[in-house]
Design a protein around this motif. Sequence first.
Motif: not given
Length: 427
Positions: A2, A7-8, A11, A14, A30
């Motif tokens: 990823l 991810i940001k 969030k 995910v 995370i």
Amino acid sequence: MLSVSYIKDNKDIVITGLLKKKFKQAEESIEKVLSLDEGRRTTQKRLDDLLAEQNVASKQIGQLMKEGRREEAEAAKARVSDLKSESKELGERLQQYSDELTQLLYTIPNVPHERVPEGNGADDNIEVDNGGSKPALGADALPHWELIKEYDLIDFELGIKITGAGFPVYKGKGARLQRALINFFLDEALAAGYTEFTPPLLVNEASGYGTGQLPDKEGQMYHATADNLYLIPTAEVPITNLFRDVILQESELPVKCVGYTPCFRREAGSWGAHVRGLNRLHQFDKVEIVQITKPEDSYAVLEDMRQHATGLLKKLELPYRAIILCGGDIGFTTALTYDLEVWSAAQERWLEVSSVSNFETYQSNRLRLRYKPEEGKGNLPAHTLNGSALALPRIMAALLENNQTPEGIRIPKALQPYCGFEMITKG
């Protein structure tokens, strides 16, 4: 793997997806990714500021010396020296952040597609397709491990003598049937527009990380420690790695590759009746199809690849079903996987013979595989997909069991030109 930016920006999605995959460390991992990224970005900014200041101060030294302002020049030199020392420390810290972040990202699975159902294991997978009729065998029907002895097709004892359990020796018509299946699968792939490759059977560590076998499946691969090379668990690994660090043109997509290889898996901890005969081996043959596509095309391509593998089963006259794997059963690297299974009539159970998967950008991020759009700027991550088309051992098991007759074992019509015989008989 990823990407940090994904991810940001996503969030909650995910974390929810990782929990569907039963990744218990989802939230903790995370949060740590975001913390390390923040530390990396802060350190990078401070380092950039120091380097800019160092550059300005260095230019001032010459000017001050030229103007005879020696004291100020010496002070500027001392300042540059301090800046260099601090910059070196920041550079080392930045590298530590980057290394720790990369290693952490390697341990986080792919996020499953929204179509992946909830579930804990195989019992929660969902059937999406099926075909063919289960044959009705007589009471004296034999499982394939008895048939191969009766017809002298495969010798497991010789394999144990030469290597160990799980390394069978194919012989006579058993070897010819094996070769026929390989050539049949390859020819069908070539007719579907795939380009054939014959890749190496050992790969380096970078290749293992590129497709996600490392670090996740390290214990399942045979490792030649003296050279730090790994025997391939599937042709997916070397074929997909052909495109590591490659930028493709949009006009080149989709890339369609096929390859036949032996595959090697330690299968540590496997035992019991379900692994008898050809059901689970340490070395087996497989034809693998791989595609690289634009993201917007990948799920249509996934369906095409599933239909290709299904078409092989139909031509082999094998009863089959296709299932979509649930969150608790899907692989570490995949976003969505179909398993194809064939009915083993003598064992009276389904045997998996193919997995067809979409990895989306998970592998391409690891591989640094990109494509250049015809319009717009920058390079974009491609989607990678692969599938077994097909794995041979359980196909052979089902063919032998399902086609046994009092006269011998019947060969499906599609295979007869490849085998050179229509029936396997004794003697």
